[in-house]
Scaffold this motif. Structure first.
Motif, short mmCIF file in Angstrom:
data_model
loop_
_atom_site.label_atom_id
_atom_site.label_comp_id
_atom_site.label_asym_id
_atom_site.label_seq_id
_atom_site.Cartn_x
_atom_site.Cartn_y
_atom_site.Cartn_z
N TRP A 88 0.86 -1.19 0.00
CA TRP A 88 0.00 0.00 0.00
C TRP A 88 0.88 1.23 0.00
O TRP A 88 1.91 1.28 0.67
N SER A 89 0.47 2.24 -0.74
CA SER A 89 1.21 3.50 -0.70
C SER A 89 0.57 4.48 0.27
O SER A 89 1.26 5.35 0.80
N ARG A 100 -11.77 14.74 1.69
CA ARG A 100 -10.63 14.01 2.24
C ARG A 100 -10.31 14.54 3.63
O ARG A 100 -10.01 15.73 3.79
N ASP A 103 -4.91 11.45 5.06
CA ASP A 103 -4.17 10.77 4.00
C ASP A 103 -2.79 10.45 4.55
O ASP A 103 -2.08 11.34 5.00
N GLU A 118 -14.34 11.19 -8.26
CA GLU A 118 -13.62 9.92 -8.47
C GLU A 118 -14.63 8.80 -8.73
O GLU A 118 -15.56 8.59 -7.94
N SER A 133 -11.01 -0.26 -7.87
CA SER A 133 -10.84 0.48 -9.12
C SER A 133 -10.15 -0.40 -10.15
O SER A 133 -9.48 -1.38 -9.80
N ALA A 138 -0.76 5.79 -11.80
CA ALA A 138 -0.58 6.36 -10.47
C ALA A 138 -0.30 7.85 -10.57
O ALA A 138 0.51 8.28 -11.40
N THR A 146 -1.59 1.70 -10.49
CA THR A 146 -2.09 1.33 -9.18
C THR A 146 -3.54 0.91 -9.26
O THR A 146 -4.22 1.18 -10.25
N THR A 147 -4.00 0.28 -8.23
CA THR A 147 -5.40 -0.06 -8.05
C THR A 147 -5.79 0.41 -6.67
O THR A 147 -5.02 0.25 -5.72
N CYS A 148 -6.95 1.00 -6.55
CA CYS A 148 -7.42 1.49 -5.25
C CYS A 148 -8.57 0.61 -4.76
O CYS A 148 -9.37 0.12 -5.55
N ILE A 164 -10.05 4.29 1.95
CA ILE A 164 -9.46 3.92 0.65
C ILE A 164 -7.99 3.55 0.86
O ILE A 164 -7.24 4.28 1.50
N GLU A 166 -4.57 2.86 -1.26
CA GLU A 166 -3.95 3.07 -2.58
C GLU A 166 -2.70 2.24 -2.67
O GLU A 166 -1.99 2.06 -1.73
#
Length: 166
Positions: A88-89, A100, A103, A118, A133, A138, A146-148, A164, A166
């Motif tokens: 995960w990032s 938001r 984060d 989004e 997603s 990215a 990437t996939t979220c 979420i 990421e």
């Protein structure tokens, strides 16, 4: 004499041609089978990874810190989870209006950005179910994709937050 040579060589040539075709067909079938097995293995690995990611997000969504509004403490917990996950990032927490709130991404202003546009957020809001997603480029990364993953945080039947990964 020439007829005898042709009569004796022709069956060998025909047999050789047929055997070359049969060998080619068998090699092709074996090649396709090995690639099909590899694709199945990758599919299973991705399904397991997706299930594990959604399970981790669901566990985070059950945090009492979200119930009490202790978002700073939740942010610390989320950073620990991101570090433990390894792939995960970031983890993003948004409220039901798509604003938001938190984060964990490095150097990211955790407040302000609205996620209402989004597609992942819209899908989750529309269904009330976890969403994944497609593979997307990215943001800010050169050539990376990437996939979220998103899960709803529902309390008392009402969507309070969206979590979420990421």
């Amino acid at each position: 004499m020439l007829l005898l040579v042709v009569a004796s060589v022709l069956p060998i040539l025909i047999f050789s041609g047929v055997m070359a075709y049969v060998f080619w067909w068998q090699q092709r079938a074996a090649f396709e089978q090995s690639h099909l097995e590899r694709v199945r293995a990758l599919s299973i690995a991705l399904d397991l990874r997706q299930s594990a990611t959604l399970a981790a997000l669901r566990a985070m969504a059950d945090s009492r810190r979200l119930d009490t509004g202790a978002l700073r403490d939740f942010l610390d917990d989320a950073r620990d989870v991101v570090a433990a996950q390894g792939i995960w990032s970031a983890v993003v927490l948004a409220d039901a209006s798509a604003r938001r709130l938190l984060d964990t991404g490095p150097g990211v202003d955790s407040k302000g950005a609205n996620l209402a546009a989004e597609p992942l957020f819209q899908l989750l809001q529309g269904t009330g179910r976890p969403a994944i997603s497609p593979l997307v480029k990215a943001p800010g990364a050169e050539g990376d994709y990437t996939t979220c993953f998103a899960v709803p945080v529902i309390r008392g039947g009402v969507l309070r937050y969206v979590l979420i990964a990421e």
